[in-house]
Scaffold this active site. Sequence first.
Site, mmCIF file in Angstrom:
data_model
loop_
_atom_site.group_PDB
_atom_site.id
_atom_site.type_symbol
_atom_site.label_atom_id
_atom_site.label_comp_id
_atom_site.label_asym_id
_atom_site.label_seq_id
_atom_site.Cartn_x
_atom_site.Cartn_y
_atom_site.Cartn_z
ATOM 1 N N GLY A 125 0.848 -1.187 0.000
ATOM 2 C CA GLY A 125 0.000 0.000 0.000
ATOM 3 C C GLY A 125 0.886 1.240 0.000
ATOM 4 N N ARG B 284 1.075 -2.921 13.048
ATOM 5 C CA ARG B 284 0.535 -3.006 14.399
ATOM 6 C C ARG B 284 1.198 -4.193 15.104
ATOM 7 N NH1 ARG B 284 -0.810 1.328 13.784
ATOM 8 N NH2 ARG B 284 -2.823 2.354 13.876
ATOM 9 N N GLU C 133 1.354 -1.401 24.052
ATOM 10 C CA GLU C 133 2.133 -0.169 23.992
ATOM 11 C C GLU C 133 1.698 0.715 25.145
ATOM 12 O OE1 GLU C 133 1.687 1.555 20.105
ATOM 13 O OE2 GLU C 133 2.556 -0.189 19.125
ATOM 14 N N HIS D 76 6.635 3.471 18.672
ATOM 15 C CA HIS D 76 5.564 3.845 17.742
ATOM 16 C C HIS D 76 5.709 5.297 17.274
ATOM 17 C CE1 HIS D 76 1.173 2.723 16.536
ATOM 18 N NE2 HIS D 76 1.713 3.530 15.634
ATOM 19 N N SER E 234 4.874 8.013 12.352
ATOM 20 C CA SER E 234 4.384 9.264 11.757
ATOM 21 C C SER E 234 4.771 10.485 12.588
ATOM 22 C CB SER E 234 2.862 9.206 11.606
ATOM 23 O OG SER E 234 2.246 9.136 12.877
#
Length: 329
Positions: free
Chosen positions: A164, A246, A275, A294, A297
């Site tokens: 993707g 994930r 997490e 994490h 982004s």
Amino acid sequence: TMKDLKVLVSSNDFPDDGLQILRKHFTVLQSRYSHFGEEGANKNKEELLNLVPGCSALVWVSHHPITKELLDKAGPELKMVATASAGYNHCNVEELKARNIKLSNTPNVLSSAVAEVAVTLMLAAARRMTENLEQVRRGEWEIGFGKVLGQEIRGSTVGIIGLGGIGQAVVKRLAGFEVAKFVYTGHKEKPEGKALGANFVSLDELLAQSDFIVLAVPLTSETKHMINSNTLGKMKSNAILVNVGRGDLVDQEALYNALKDKKIYAAGLDVTTPEPLPKNDKLLSLPNIFILPHIGSATVTTRNEMATLAANNVVNALSGKPLITPILD
Ligand SMILES: O=CC(=O)O
């Protein structure tokens, strides 16, 4: 008027770019807490339940689940949930659908930032950064001509699970690394694969061929624990597993055993279950794993773009326009 509509921002750390768009159009309520730490998470949850009644939209900034309880509290005014994330496994899609509530996510804008972290993890795991950093911290450098040797991306086969936006961005970012071969797997062959010079293969072929395996698929009932003792057993002994999707894509017990017994070479994870990963988790005792909290982004540019996109999705939803990046419209 639109200004009377209440929009709830679920966390205190939503970027200003997004807040300004929301404030221009709506009455904005915002939690004073974020979901981090047990205390923060509890206060955040409690406060959201208090703030949510009568809201028309939620801007969901963290990955804690959207519960039935919260939706019940919100009541019939709620028309829209905008999650500031690409993944929406925490969003209770069936329940939102049943209640006719729209849902948007923030794909694409984060692909390059997440791909940069995927490449970071490939390099960090391949070059044994956990062991090497520990040596520097201890002041006991063991590096010699034939010691603490790593793996190279040059000449390797890189396998992408999920071509993707993120998977494609990883392939593009590796353009200068002299990768010998890119393969990918997923539901179906993608036109972008050809353009990127990546061959579509079965999962088994990918596992058998790849020196690097990058997980970039959403978490669904189908992908949960797709990396398990069986699939780990099909990987090469020098394989390096990277996960930017994930945590639950991976059976962590099986990964621990594979890394401990050197069935595979190393792993690099930006996502774990749970997490935060507890500091006494046995994964953290392994030298051949590199774990990040994490941050895929988490850059200024990308978080601003995610916030802007989430806010604009809310504006569209509440003014009767199609969502920009719909999951449910
Ligand atoms: O994990 C982050 C995201 O889904 O955007």
